[in-house]
Design an enzyme around this catalytic site. Structure first.
Site, PDB file in Angstrom:
ATOM      1  N   HIS A   1       0.850  -1.294  -0.088  1.00 53.35           N
ATOM      2  CA  HIS A   1      -0.027   0.016  -0.050  1.00 53.35           C
ATOM      3  C   HIS A   1       0.852   1.329   0.056  1.00 53.35           C
ATOM      4  CE1 HIS A   1      -3.379  -2.726   1.565  1.00 53.35           C
ATOM      5  NE2 HIS A   1      -3.358  -2.578   0.556  1.00 53.35           N
TER       6      HIS A   1
ATOM      7  N   GLU B   1       1.648   3.400   2.974  1.00 53.56           N
ATOM      8  CA  GLU B   1       2.037   2.707   4.103  1.00 53.56           C
ATOM      9  C   GLU B   1       3.495   2.613   4.221  1.00 53.56           C
ATOM     10  OE1 GLU B   1      -0.551  -0.693   4.721  1.00 53.56           O
ATOM     11  OE2 GLU B   1      -2.323   0.456   4.380  1.00 53.56           O
TER      12      GLU B   1
ATOM     13  N   HIS C   1       2.953  -3.514   6.459  1.00 48.55           N
ATOM     14  CA  HIS C   1       2.106  -2.469   6.405  1.00 48.55           C
ATOM     15  C   HIS C   1       2.043  -1.430   7.506  1.00 48.55           C
ATOM     16  CE1 HIS C   1      -0.296  -4.415   3.002  1.00 48.55           C
ATOM     17  NE2 HIS C   1       0.463  -5.445   3.400  1.00 48.55           N
TER      18      HIS C   1
ATOM     19  N   GLU D   1       1.654  -5.125  10.795  1.00 51.36           N
ATOM     20  CA  GLU D   1       1.401  -3.697  10.833  1.00 51.36           C
ATOM     21  C   GLU D   1       2.313  -2.988  11.871  1.00 51.36           C
ATOM     22  OE1 GLU D   1      -1.324  -2.505   8.962  1.00 51.36           O
ATOM     23  OE2 GLU D   1      -2.289  -4.319   8.409  1.00 51.36           O
TER      24      GLU D   1
END
Ligand SMILES: *[C@@H]1O[C@H](CO)[C@@H](O)[C@H](O)[C@H]1NC(C)=O
Ligand SMILES: *[C@@H]1O[C@H](CO)[C@@H](O)[C@H](O)[C@H]1NC(C)=O
Ligand SMILES: *[C@@H]1O[C@H](CO)[C@@H](O)[C@H](O)[C@H]1NC(C)=O
Ligand SMILES: [Zn+2]
Length: 450
Positions: free
Chosen positions: A87, A90, A195, A285
């Site tokens: 992404h 990110e 991410h 994440e």
């Protein structure tokens, strides 16, 4: 703070200083390219730079690989990968991977963990899978921006074939195709996909069709125990992830979650890696804000450094070896199954007759199937491989060449056909319909992190 001041002085000293030492700033695609080229030139004995393809706007998808034998796969040396910035907005993972490269090349030969990692495995690092999305992003961006998508407005983490869903597909993107071909060309064993948007380690499956895999809201894979271990290795070696609540209301016990239990994700990359690629992948994440200020990057590196290293070492879990015939010739496409673990796609040996099987220490029974031969059954005691930087080595040798009436294990899955650009045509089995890119609507809901 001290480190930043030092770096700042270096910068004043020379306008090209960032090439010498990697600074804690965001680097654009051109800067990354120059940096990686410089690394591969300066450390050519144990690194190599290659591109897996181009983004929609023609930016190279650069991979720096580190290993004792960086140029090609060697039998017995497991392949590992990190993928960042899928992404585009990110961005912490992208910079963490550059700092990881910097740390590895500078400590090879000096630090024993780094040296043993590089000598025992082949480590591929793709800092940005979505460079076009990055170039379309800008801080401050904590929650969402259009840089998430690739240039065609497609969410790449919804663009992979999906075993569990049947739905109309939009076209497969060049970035997705490049990664699928990459997974096909190297026998990757372990991977993580970086991410941002919260802080947690999320593991497969991301999707479910309500079949037997769905247990109390968790979409459990046959290797659930291994995935929980992998996610916890990251979260507990990270300075804060294991505490499980850092970004407001969301809490994750141990700093980990099953992907599906968190929210359903169709066409994701980690399920594709695990189901079709024989590669265990989790989703990391790393930051509450997707695009935080650059002055936080040094802290992010301190939080993630040990975790990034500990996770790579897990490539040595379980057992590895070759399936050979009586003359010692490797047997490709032999099915290597672990009893009690029914993978959706059968795990098969590569062209060198090799298999790699991540397992926690314990006792396991293997069934190896080759067409026209009596299936071979062996029970193995598996030690803690990461501790010694090597999985247990075990070769399955078929002594008898006499054919039997037993046929090969039933084929439960057909891998994607990569020679075609058309995603729909690329899957051979009709029951594996693909869903590509629900992108917009889902992501806009604001619930989507990975
Ligand atoms: C590579 O070596 C050159 C010459 O010593 C140096 O200027 C440059 O900063 C080095 N680059 C990296 C990434 O180590
Ligand atoms: C950190 O990773 C190592 C593997 O390098 C593992 O043995 C250890 O258990 C991990 N630490 C925690 C607290 O889980
Ligand atoms: C893959 O697709 C191409 C083009 O559609 C076709 O020529 C080839 O035979 C296919 N390969 C397999 C293994 O099905
Ligand atoms: Zn994401």
């Amino acid at each position: 703070m001290f480190l930043r001041t030092v770096l700042h002085c270096l910068w004043i000293g020379s306008m090209t200083s960032w090439v010498r030492g990697l600074d804690f700033n965001f680097h654009d695609s051109k800067q990354i390219e120059v940096y990686l080229q410089s690394v591969s030139k300066n450390y050519s004995t144990f690194t190599n730079l290659y591109s897996i393809g181009k983004s929609v706007q023609g930016r190279e998808l650069w991979v720096l690989v580190l290993g004792k034998y960086p140029m090609e796969h060697k039998v017995g040396i497991p392949e590992f990968k990190y993928v960042g910035n899928m992404h585009g907005d990110e961005v912490v993972g992208r910079e963490m991977l550059l700092h990881l490269i910097d740390y590895l090349v500078k400590n090879y030969g000096a630090d024993s963990t780094v040296t043993r990692l590089i000598d025992s495995s082949r480590l591929h690092v793709l800092p940005s899978m979505n460079p076009d999305g990055f170039e379309a992003s800008a801080p401050p961006d904590c929650v969402f921006s259009k840089g998430r998508y690739n240039r065609n407005n497609v969410d790449l983490n919804r663009n992979f074939p999906d075993t569990f869903s049947t739905a109309a597909s939009s076209s497969m993107q060049p970035e997705t195709q490049a990664v699928m071909s990459w997974i096909q060309s190297e026998s990757f064993v372990l991977s993580a996909n970086l991410h941002g948007g919260t802080v947690v380690a999320s593991y497969p499956y991301d999707n479910s069709n309500g079949g037997s895999e769905l247990v109390n809201g968790v979409s459990r894979s046959p290797d659930h125990d291994v995935f929980v271990h992998l996610a916890k290795t990251y979260s507990y070696n990270h300075t804060t992830m294991h505490t499980g609540s850092q970004c407001g209301s969301l809490t994750f016990p141990d700093g980990i979650t099953n992907g599906y239990q968190w929210y359903t994700l169709i066409g994701g990359m980690q399920d594709y890696n695990y189901i079709w690629g024989q590669c265990f992948e989790i989703t990391l994440e790393l930051s509450c804000c997707k695009y935080p200020p650059a002055d936080q990057l040094a802290d992010f590196w301190q939080q993630n450094r040990a975790a990034l290293l500990a996770y790579m070492q897990q490539v040595h879990l379980g057992v590895k070896g070759q399936v050979l015939d009586v003359d010692g010739n490797p047997i490709p496409s032999a099915v290597v199954e672990v009893q009690g673990r029914n993978n959706i796609c059968l795990y098969k040996t590569n062209k060198h007759g090799e298999y790699y099987r991540l397992l926690l220490p314990g006792t396991y029974t293997f069934v190896v199937t080759v067409p026209g031969r009596e299936p071979m059954k062996r029970t193995l005691q598996i030690p803690n491989g990461p501790a010694s930087f090597s999985a247990l080595k075990y070769d399955f040798v078929f002594q008898s060449n006499s054919p039997t009436s037993d046929s090969v294990a039933a084929e439960s899955c057909t891998t994607a056909n990569h020679s075609s650009n058309n995603a729909a045509a690329s899957l051979q089995a009709p029951h594996f319909a693909i869903l590509l890119a629900l992108a917009g609507a889902v992501a806009m809901s604001g619930l989507v992190h990975s």
